[in-house]
Structures are given as C-alpha cells and as structure tokens.
Design a protein around this motif. Structure first.
Motif, PDB file in Angstrom:
ATOM      1  N   PHE A   1     -19.587 -38.592  28.705  1.00 17.95           N
ATOM      2  CA  PHE A   1     -20.410 -37.497  28.102  1.00 17.95           C
ATOM      3  C   PHE A   1     -21.697 -37.711  28.327  1.00 17.95           C
ATOM      4  CE2 PHE A   1     -16.720 -36.419  24.551  1.00 17.95           C
ATOM      5  CZ  PHE A   1     -16.405 -35.208  25.654  1.00 17.95           C
ATOM      6  N   THR A   2     -22.571 -36.830  28.803  1.00 14.82           N
ATOM      7  CA  THR A   2     -23.798 -37.022  29.132  1.00 14.82           C
ATOM      8  C   THR A   2     -24.936 -36.065  28.414  1.00 14.82           C
ATOM      9  OG1 THR A   2     -23.624 -35.553  31.108  1.00 14.82           O
ATOM     10  CG2 THR A   2     -23.646 -38.242  31.427  1.00 14.82           C
ATOM     11  N   ARG A   3     -24.180 -35.103  27.880  1.00 14.36           N
ATOM     12  CA  ARG A   3     -25.003 -33.828  27.396  1.00 14.36           C
ATOM     13  C   ARG A   3     -24.236 -33.465  25.965  1.00 14.36           C
ATOM     14  NH1 ARG A   3     -23.461 -28.792  30.679  1.00 14.36           N
ATOM     15  NH2 ARG A   3     -21.824 -30.143  31.401  1.00 14.36           N
ATOM     16  N   ILE A   4     -25.243 -33.058  24.923  1.00 16.16           N
ATOM     17  CA  ILE A   4     -24.829 -32.899  23.797  1.00 16.16           C
ATOM     18  C   ILE A   4     -25.622 -31.465  23.293  1.00 16.16           C
ATOM     19  CG2 ILE A   4     -26.664 -34.344  22.452  1.00 16.16           C
ATOM     20  CD1 ILE A   4     -24.385 -35.198  20.551  1.00 16.16           C
ATOM     21  N   GLY A   5     -24.998 -30.915  22.219  1.00 22.43           N
ATOM     22  CA  GLY A   5     -25.628 -29.988  21.256  1.00 22.43           C
ATOM     23  C   GLY A   5     -25.415 -30.298  20.088  1.00 22.43           C
ATOM     24  N   ILE A   6     -26.261 -30.176  19.179  1.00 20.07           N
ATOM     25  CA  ILE A   6     -26.026 -30.787  17.929  1.00 20.07           C
ATOM     26  C   ILE A   6     -26.694 -29.702  16.739  1.00 20.07           C
ATOM     27  CG2 ILE A   6     -28.157 -32.314  17.600  1.00 20.07           C
ATOM     28  CD1 ILE A   6     -25.711 -34.415  16.960  1.00 20.07           C
ATOM     29  N   ALA A   7     -25.875 -29.504  15.623  1.00 18.67           N
ATOM     30  CA  ALA A   7     -26.411 -28.711  14.790  1.00 18.67           C
ATOM     31  C   ALA A   7     -26.034 -29.556  13.205  1.00 18.67           C
ATOM     32  CB  ALA A   7     -25.874 -27.492  14.795  1.00 18.67           C
ATOM     33  N   ALA A   8     -27.085 -29.295  12.313  1.00 15.58           N
ATOM     34  CA  ALA A   8     -26.844 -29.973  11.062  1.00 15.58           C
ATOM     35  C   ALA A   8     -27.655 -29.042   9.932  1.00 15.58           C
ATOM     36  CB  ALA A   8     -27.107 -31.234  10.907  1.00 15.58           C
ATOM     37  N   PRO A   9     -27.380 -27.835   9.857  1.00 11.07           N
ATOM     38  CA  PRO A   9     -27.902 -26.856   8.786  1.00 11.07           C
ATOM     39  C   PRO A   9     -27.225 -27.563   7.436  1.00 11.07           C
ATOM     40  CG  PRO A   9     -25.901 -25.665   9.733  1.00 11.07           C
ATOM     41  CD  PRO A   9     -26.150 -27.068  10.523  1.00 11.07           C
ATOM     42  N   GLN A  10     -28.071 -27.028   6.333  1.00  7.41           N
ATOM     43  CA  GLN A  10     -27.693 -27.425   4.889  1.00  7.41           C
ATOM     44  C   GLN A  10     -27.579 -26.089   4.041  1.00  7.41           C
ATOM     45  OE1 GLN A  10     -30.717 -30.297   3.794  1.00  7.41           O
ATOM     46  NE2 GLN A  10     -29.350 -31.780   4.597  1.00  7.41           N
ATOM     47  N   GLY A  11     -26.929 -26.162   3.080  1.00  8.38           N
ATOM     48  CA  GLY A  11     -26.706 -25.111   2.178  1.00  8.38           C
ATOM     49  C   GLY A  11     -25.563 -25.190   1.328  1.00  8.38           C
ATOM     50  N   THR A  12     -25.033 -24.283   0.632  1.00  3.88           N
ATOM     51  CA  THR A  12     -23.794 -24.576  -0.345  1.00  3.88           C
ATOM     52  C   THR A  12     -22.643 -24.039   0.436  1.00  3.88           C
ATOM     53  OG1 THR A  12     -25.254 -23.914  -2.462  1.00  3.88           O
ATOM     54  CG2 THR A  12     -23.046 -23.607  -2.443  1.00  3.88           C
ATOM     55  N   PHE A  13     -21.598 -24.979   0.483  1.00  5.78           N
ATOM     56  CA  PHE A  13     -20.730 -25.081   1.256  1.00  5.78           C
ATOM     57  C   PHE A  13     -19.612 -25.411   0.155  1.00  5.78           C
ATOM     58  CE2 PHE A  13     -17.888 -26.965   4.538  1.00  5.78           C
ATOM     59  CZ  PHE A  13     -17.790 -25.754   5.219  1.00  5.78           C
ATOM     60  N   LEU A  14     -18.402 -24.617   0.470  1.00  2.00           N
ATOM     61  CA  LEU A  14     -17.138 -25.012  -0.220  1.00  2.00           C
ATOM     62  C   LEU A  14     -17.514 -25.270  -1.756  1.00  2.00           C
ATOM     63  CD1 LEU A  14     -14.910 -26.727   2.443  1.00  2.00           C
ATOM     64  CD2 LEU A  14     -15.095 -24.380   1.852  1.00  2.00           C
ATOM     65  N   GLY A  15     -18.574 -24.933  -2.397  1.00  2.00           N
ATOM     66  CA  GLY A  15     -18.899 -24.904  -3.880  1.00  2.00           C
ATOM     67  C   GLY A  15     -19.884 -26.104  -3.940  1.00  2.00           C
ATOM     68  N   ASN A  16     -20.248 -26.751  -2.936  1.00  2.00           N
ATOM     69  CA  ASN A  16     -20.870 -28.070  -2.788  1.00  2.00           C
ATOM     70  C   ASN A  16     -22.558 -27.692  -2.652  1.00  2.00           C
ATOM     71  OD1 ASN A  16     -18.987 -30.210  -3.579  1.00  2.00           O
ATOM     72  ND2 ASN A  16     -18.006 -28.946  -1.863  1.00  2.00           N
ATOM     73  N   GLY A  17     -23.586 -27.797  -3.431  1.00  2.00           N
ATOM     74  CA  GLY A  17     -24.803 -27.381  -3.143  1.00  2.00           C
ATOM     75  C   GLY A  17     -25.498 -28.745  -2.234  1.00  2.00           C
ATOM     76  N   GLY A  18     -26.446 -28.338  -1.274  1.00  2.00           N
ATOM     77  CA  GLY A  18     -26.916 -29.579  -0.574  1.00  2.00           C
ATOM     78  C   GLY A  18     -26.181 -30.096   0.430  1.00  2.00           C
ATOM     79  N   ALA A  19     -24.965 -29.402   0.958  1.00  2.00           N
ATOM     80  CA  ALA A  19     -24.228 -29.823   1.889  1.00  2.00           C
ATOM     81  C   ALA A  19     -24.724 -29.607   3.208  1.00  2.00           C
ATOM     82  CB  ALA A  19     -22.809 -29.173   1.877  1.00  2.00           C
ATOM     83  N   THR A  20     -24.432 -30.652   4.173  1.00  2.00           N
ATOM     84  CA  THR A  20     -24.744 -30.640   5.629  1.00  2.00           C
ATOM     85  C   THR A  20     -23.335 -30.173   6.355  1.00  2.00           C
ATOM     86  OG1 THR A  20     -26.469 -32.220   5.313  1.00  2.00           O
ATOM     87  CG2 THR A  20     -25.624 -31.937   7.585  1.00  2.00           C
ATOM     88  N   VAL A  21     -23.413 -29.229   7.291  1.00  2.00           N
ATOM     89  CA  VAL A  21     -22.148 -28.864   8.008  1.00  2.00           C
ATOM     90  C   VAL A  21     -22.733 -29.181   9.272  1.00  2.00           C
ATOM     91  CG1 VAL A  21     -20.716 -27.284   8.781  1.00  2.00           C
ATOM     92  CG2 VAL A  21     -21.859 -27.176   6.347  1.00  2.00           C
ATOM     93  N   ALA A  22     -22.190 -30.270   9.877  1.00  2.00           N
ATOM     94  CA  ALA A  22     -22.573 -30.635  11.213  1.00  2.00           C
ATOM     95  C   ALA A  22     -21.717 -30.333  12.510  1.00  2.00           C
ATOM     96  CB  ALA A  22     -22.820 -32.286  11.330  1.00  2.00           C
ATOM     97  N   THR A  23     -22.214 -29.874  13.622  1.00  2.00           N
ATOM     98  CA  THR A  23     -21.281 -29.758  14.757  1.00  2.00           C
ATOM     99  C   THR A  23     -22.046 -30.644  16.037  1.00  2.00           C
ATOM    100  OG1 THR A  23     -20.662 -27.493  14.244  1.00  2.00           O
ATOM    101  CG2 THR A  23     -20.559 -28.074  16.506  1.00  2.00           C
ATOM    102  N   ALA A  24     -21.043 -31.496  16.671  1.00  2.00           N
ATOM    103  CA  ALA A  24     -21.653 -32.119  17.803  1.00  2.00           C
ATOM    104  C   ALA A  24     -20.789 -31.549  18.982  1.00  2.00           C
ATOM    105  CB  ALA A  24     -21.535 -33.579  17.624  1.00  2.00           C
ATOM    106  N   ASP A  25     -21.396 -30.888  19.986  1.00  2.00           N
ATOM    107  CA  ASP A  25     -20.729 -30.442  21.192  1.00  2.00           C
ATOM    108  C   ASP A  25     -20.935 -31.213  22.420  1.00  2.00           C
ATOM    109  OD1 ASP A  25     -19.200 -28.424  20.006  1.00  2.00           O
ATOM    110  OD2 ASP A  25     -20.790 -26.867  20.090  1.00  2.00           O
ATOM    111  N   PHE A  26     -20.073 -32.033  23.014  1.00  2.00           N
ATOM    112  CA  PHE A  26     -20.376 -32.819  24.144  1.00  2.00           C
ATOM    113  C   PHE A  26     -19.716 -32.146  25.281  1.00  2.00           C
ATOM    114  CE2 PHE A  26     -19.489 -35.421  20.237  1.00  2.00           C
ATOM    115  CZ  PHE A  26     -20.537 -36.400  20.384  1.00  2.00           C
ATOM    116  N   ALA A  27     -20.318 -32.655  26.514  1.00  2.00           N
ATOM    117  CA  ALA A  27     -19.766 -32.176  27.946  1.00  2.00           C
ATOM    118  C   ALA A  27     -20.165 -33.559  28.741  1.00  2.00           C
ATOM    119  CB  ALA A  27     -20.441 -31.102  28.039  1.00  2.00           C
ATOM    120  N   GLY A  28     -19.253 -33.570  29.901  1.00  2.00           N
ATOM    121  CA  GLY A  28     -19.825 -34.464  30.863  1.00  2.00           C
ATOM    122  C   GLY A  28     -18.039 -34.722  31.305  1.00  2.00           C
ATOM    123  N   ARG A  29     -17.940 -35.962  31.823  1.00  2.00           N
ATOM    124  CA  ARG A  29     -16.711 -36.386  32.471  1.00  2.00           C
ATOM    125  C   ARG A  29     -15.831 -37.277  31.638  1.00  2.00           C
ATOM    126  NH1 ARG A  29     -17.013 -35.113  38.125  1.00  2.00           N
ATOM    127  NH2 ARG A  29     -19.225 -34.805  38.639  1.00  2.00           N
TER     128      ARG A  29
END
Length: 160
Positions: free
Chosen positions: A132-160
């Motif tokens: 893996f040589t490439r990444i896209g990363i997200a980490a927004p925060q908000g109320t999630f599943l009833g939990n305030g101040g939650a971070t919902v992270a996605t890391a998408d990877f690409a490569g060989r």
C-alpha cells in the motif's frame, strides 16, 4: 467487533483486476487537523515497522470523506459496496483496502484508532501492508449512534 467503550472497527480488503492507474494528484487538498493527526499516526506506525509511508491520494481522500460523512449523517457503520464506491471515485489498483473506526474520548483520537486497528489482525494487515502506497483518510466528528463528540474514521488504501 466492539473494542472497549464506544469504539468499533471494521475491515475490508480485496483484489481488483483494474488496469493500474497512477495516483491522482493530492494537490489542493487540505486535511483537517483530525485527518492530519490520523495520517501521521498511520505513517509513524508504518515507520516503526520498517515500512514506507503512504501518501495522500486525492481520489481516495474524496472517497474516504464521502463515506465517513455518509455514515455520520445516516447514523450507520458499515462498508457497503467498498469496491463499487471506490470505483465511482475512479480509484484503481491491483489491491484496495479499507479500515473503518468510530469512537469517543480517547477511542476517537488518532492514537486510539490506530491502536484499535493494530489490535485487529485484519486491520493490522491493511495498515502494515508493504504494497500500500496511497491513502485517503477522513475523521469527521459529530453525534453518532447517540454518542456526542464521536469520530467516524475511514482509511482507504491502494497499491499492490
């Protein structure tokens, strides 16, 4: 898999036989402080294991941000059709992977998210995949599943 209090991680990796396109330019993309912290934590972990860093890819970044925003807005936590979603952002590569996490408090920090990924064999495999040589990363925060101040992270990877 539930990891302690309010932290959940999910894993996906797969092979796609797309023609390998070069990484999109990440020029013009500005990471939020949470995204920059998570990228640093990912690359520090890779360096500690003797691996090269992953580099921000604009298409992967857009895909990761869109998915985290959709999960946060829709109050759900799932990969969905990872490869169809990544393809819709014109992401290709012989190998693609995705790690998800959400958490509050210390479980929602960059170090908490990376620690949870390292504790899971499947997530660890993505995080420490030498190809893996490439990444896209997200980490927004908000109320999630009833939990305030939650971070919902996605890391998408690409490569060989």
């Amino acid at each position: 898999m539930l990891i302690k209090r309010h932290a959940l991680v999910v894993f996906a990796v797969g092979l796609l036989a797309f023609a390998a396109a070069g990484p999109a330019s990440a020029g013009g993309l500005r990471l939020t402080s949470a995204e920059a912290s998570l990228l640093r934590a990912v690359n520090q972990t890779r360096a500690a294991h003797g691996l090269a860093p992953v580099h921000l890819d604009a298409a992967l970044e857009r895909a990761a941000r869109a998915h985290s925003a959709e999960m946060l807005r829709g109050n759900f936590f799932a990969h969905g059709s990872v490869f169809a979603r990544l393809a819709s952002f014109r992401v290709s590569g012989p190998v693609l992977g995705e790690n998800l996490a959400w958490g509050t408090g210390s479980y929602g920090t960059a170090s908490g998210i990376v620690a949870a990924w390292l504790a899971s064999p499947e997530h660890r495999a993505n995080l420490l995949r030498p190809g893996f040589t490439r990444i896209g990363i997200a980490a927004p925060q908000g109320t999630f599943l009833g939990n305030g101040g939650a971070t919902v992270a996605t890391a998408d990877f690409a490569g060989r």
